[in-house]
Scaffold this motif. Structure first.
Motif, mmCIF file in Angstrom:
data_model
loop_
_atom_site.group_PDB
_atom_site.id
_atom_site.type_symbol
_atom_site.label_atom_id
_atom_site.label_comp_id
_atom_site.label_asym_id
_atom_site.label_seq_id
_atom_site.Cartn_x
_atom_site.Cartn_y
_atom_site.Cartn_z
ATOM 1 N N VAL A 29 1.259 24.551 11.946
ATOM 2 C CA VAL A 29 0.579 24.694 11.420
ATOM 3 C C VAL A 29 -0.241 26.057 11.867
ATOM 4 O O VAL A 29 -0.991 26.280 10.407
ATOM 5 N N ILE A 30 -0.186 26.570 13.096
ATOM 6 C CA ILE A 30 -0.486 27.979 13.691
ATOM 7 C C ILE A 30 -0.019 28.636 12.466
ATOM 8 O O ILE A 30 -0.866 29.524 12.732
ATOM 9 N N ASN A 31 0.723 28.697 12.387
ATOM 10 C CA ASN A 31 1.663 30.119 11.997
ATOM 11 C C ASN A 31 1.471 29.920 10.273
ATOM 12 O O ASN A 31 1.597 31.069 9.282
ATOM 13 N N TYR A 32 0.742 28.862 9.541
ATOM 14 C CA TYR A 32 -0.022 28.691 8.023
ATOM 15 C C TYR A 32 1.195 28.806 7.660
ATOM 16 O O TYR A 32 1.532 28.943 6.623
ATOM 17 N N GLN A 33 2.270 28.011 7.784
ATOM 18 C CA GLN A 33 3.270 27.395 7.530
ATOM 19 C C GLN A 33 2.814 25.706 5.920
ATOM 20 O O GLN A 33 3.600 25.509 5.674
ATOM 21 N N PHE A 34 1.873 25.750 6.511
ATOM 22 C CA PHE A 34 1.746 24.605 5.961
ATOM 23 C C PHE A 34 0.544 24.411 5.128
ATOM 24 O O PHE A 34 -0.594 23.617 4.424
ATOM 25 N N ASN A 35 0.326 25.399 4.046
ATOM 26 C CA ASN A 35 -0.904 26.290 3.167
ATOM 27 C C ASN A 35 0.137 25.732 1.680
ATOM 28 O O ASN A 35 -0.921 26.210 0.672
ATOM 29 N N ASN A 36 2.014 25.410 1.879
ATOM 30 C CA ASN A 36 1.847 25.417 -0.014
ATOM 31 C C ASN A 36 2.916 23.883 0.257
ATOM 32 O O ASN A 36 3.558 24.086 1.167
ATOM 33 N N LEU A 37 3.267 23.871 -1.564
ATOM 34 C CA LEU A 37 4.269 22.496 -0.858
ATOM 35 C C LEU A 37 5.331 23.113 -1.159
ATOM 36 O O LEU A 37 5.931 22.365 -0.342
ATOM 37 N N LYS A 38 5.881 24.366 -0.854
ATOM 38 C CA LYS A 38 7.489 24.320 -0.697
ATOM 39 C C LYS A 38 7.709 25.323 0.343
ATOM 40 O O LYS A 38 8.468 24.354 1.318
ATOM 41 N N ASN A 39 6.679 25.571 1.414
ATOM 42 C CA ASN A 39 6.678 25.875 2.750
ATOM 43 C C ASN A 39 6.301 24.009 3.492
ATOM 44 O O ASN A 39 7.271 23.655 4.364
ATOM 45 N N ILE A 40 5.939 23.482 3.293
ATOM 46 C CA ILE A 40 5.792 21.719 3.246
ATOM 47 C C ILE A 40 7.240 21.321 3.100
ATOM 48 O O ILE A 40 6.975 21.037 3.690
ATOM 49 N N SER A 41 7.786 22.030 1.804
ATOM 50 C CA SER A 41 8.649 20.951 1.529
ATOM 51 C C SER A 41 9.694 21.461 2.648
ATOM 52 O O SER A 41 10.784 20.657 2.726
ATOM 53 N N SER A 42 9.883 22.877 3.129
ATOM 54 C CA SER A 42 10.639 23.048 3.910
ATOM 55 C C SER A 42 10.965 23.100 5.301
ATOM 56 O O SER A 42 11.639 22.500 5.869
ATOM 57 N N ILE A 43 9.666 22.481 5.654
ATOM 58 C CA ILE A 43 9.439 21.726 6.945
ATOM 59 C C ILE A 43 9.783 20.396 7.263
ATOM 60 O O ILE A 43 10.250 20.240 8.298
ATOM 61 N N ILE A 44 9.386 19.805 5.912
ATOM 62 C CA ILE A 44 9.718 18.590 6.205
ATOM 63 C C ILE A 44 11.326 18.231 6.016
ATOM 64 O O ILE A 44 11.963 17.523 6.701
ATOM 65 N N SER A 45 11.476 19.429 5.796
ATOM 66 C CA SER A 45 14.171 19.216 5.412
ATOM 67 C C SER A 45 14.133 19.744 6.431
ATOM 68 O O SER A 45 14.947 19.081 7.257
ATOM 69 N N LYS A 46 13.382 20.669 7.342
ATOM 70 C CA LYS A 46 14.359 20.892 8.630
ATOM 71 C C LYS A 46 13.502 19.218 9.698
ATOM 72 O O LYS A 46 14.694 19.637 10.255
ATOM 73 N N ARG A 47 12.548 18.518 9.999
ATOM 74 C CA ARG A 47 12.511 17.856 10.640
ATOM 75 C C ARG A 47 13.062 16.763 10.303
ATOM 76 O O ARG A 47 13.555 15.977 11.279
ATOM 77 N N LEU A 48 13.441 16.491 8.987
ATOM 78 C CA LEU A 48 14.767 15.538 8.660
ATOM 79 C C LEU A 48 16.393 15.825 9.689
ATOM 80 O O LEU A 48 16.470 14.977 9.804
ATOM 81 N N ILE A 49 16.339 16.920 9.015
ATOM 82 C CA ILE A 49 17.523 17.039 9.808
ATOM 83 C C ILE A 49 17.426 17.501 11.035
ATOM 84 O O ILE A 49 18.750 16.568 12.101
ATOM 85 N N GLU A 50 16.593 17.197 12.215
ATOM 86 C CA GLU A 50 16.650 17.557 12.987
ATOM 87 C C GLU A 50 16.329 16.225 13.790
ATOM 88 O O GLU A 50 17.010 15.341 14.669
ATOM 89 N N LYS A 51 16.101 15.293 12.996
ATOM 90 C CA LYS A 51 15.890 13.961 12.982
ATOM 91 C C LYS A 51 17.116 13.078 13.190
ATOM 92 O O LYS A 51 17.698 12.529 14.013
ATOM 93 N N ARG A 52 18.168 13.867 12.492
ATOM 94 C CA ARG A 52 19.535 13.542 12.426
ATOM 95 C C ARG A 52 20.475 12.885 13.147
ATOM 96 O O ARG A 52 21.061 13.188 13.427
ATOM 97 N N LYS A 53 20.320 14.795 13.186
ATOM 98 C CA LYS A 53 20.965 14.973 14.529
ATOM 99 C C LYS A 53 20.664 14.598 16.123
ATOM 100 O O LYS A 53 21.378 14.162 16.920
ATOM 101 N N ASN A 54 19.744 13.736 16.619
ATOM 102 C CA ASN A 54 18.994 13.313 17.482
ATOM 103 C C ASN A 54 19.519 11.852 17.694
ATOM 104 O O ASN A 54 19.487 10.974 16.638
#
Length: 87
Positions: free
Chosen positions: A62-87
């Motif tokens: 949020v701080i790095n203004y990544q939560f500003n458009n659907l493209k960036n949010i999609s990318s963040i979600i993908s990263k979080r889902l990958i991290e979740k699968r690894k754990n």
């Protein structure tokens, strides 16, 4: 249904529009003149995304203004889902 389509569904439920967000580009600012989300809309959008995808955003997202458009949010979600699968 992919991440982007799910985000559009959340957006449509949160703030319905006549054009159904069909003319919005994936890099369009959510608070800009075309999408027009206010800060309360963004908070609800943020919380609904976390609930829908069963993820948690971190402060950096949020701080790095990544939560500003659907493209960036999609990318963040993908990263979080990958991290979740690894754990």
């Amino acid at each position: 249904m992919d991440i982007y389509d799910k985000l559009l569904d959340i957006l449509r439920k949160l703030k319905p529009r006549d054009d159904d967000y069909t003319n919005i580009k994936d890099d369009e600012a959510l608070t800009g003149p075309k999408v027009k989300l206010n800060y309360i809309d963004l908070v609800y959008f943020f919380l609904e995304i976390e609930k829908t995808f069963n993820i948690n955003f971190n402060e950096e997202d949020v701080i790095n203004y990544q939560f500003n458009n659907l493209k960036n949010i999609s990318s963040i979600i993908s990263k979080r889902l990958i991290e979740k699968r690894k754990n």
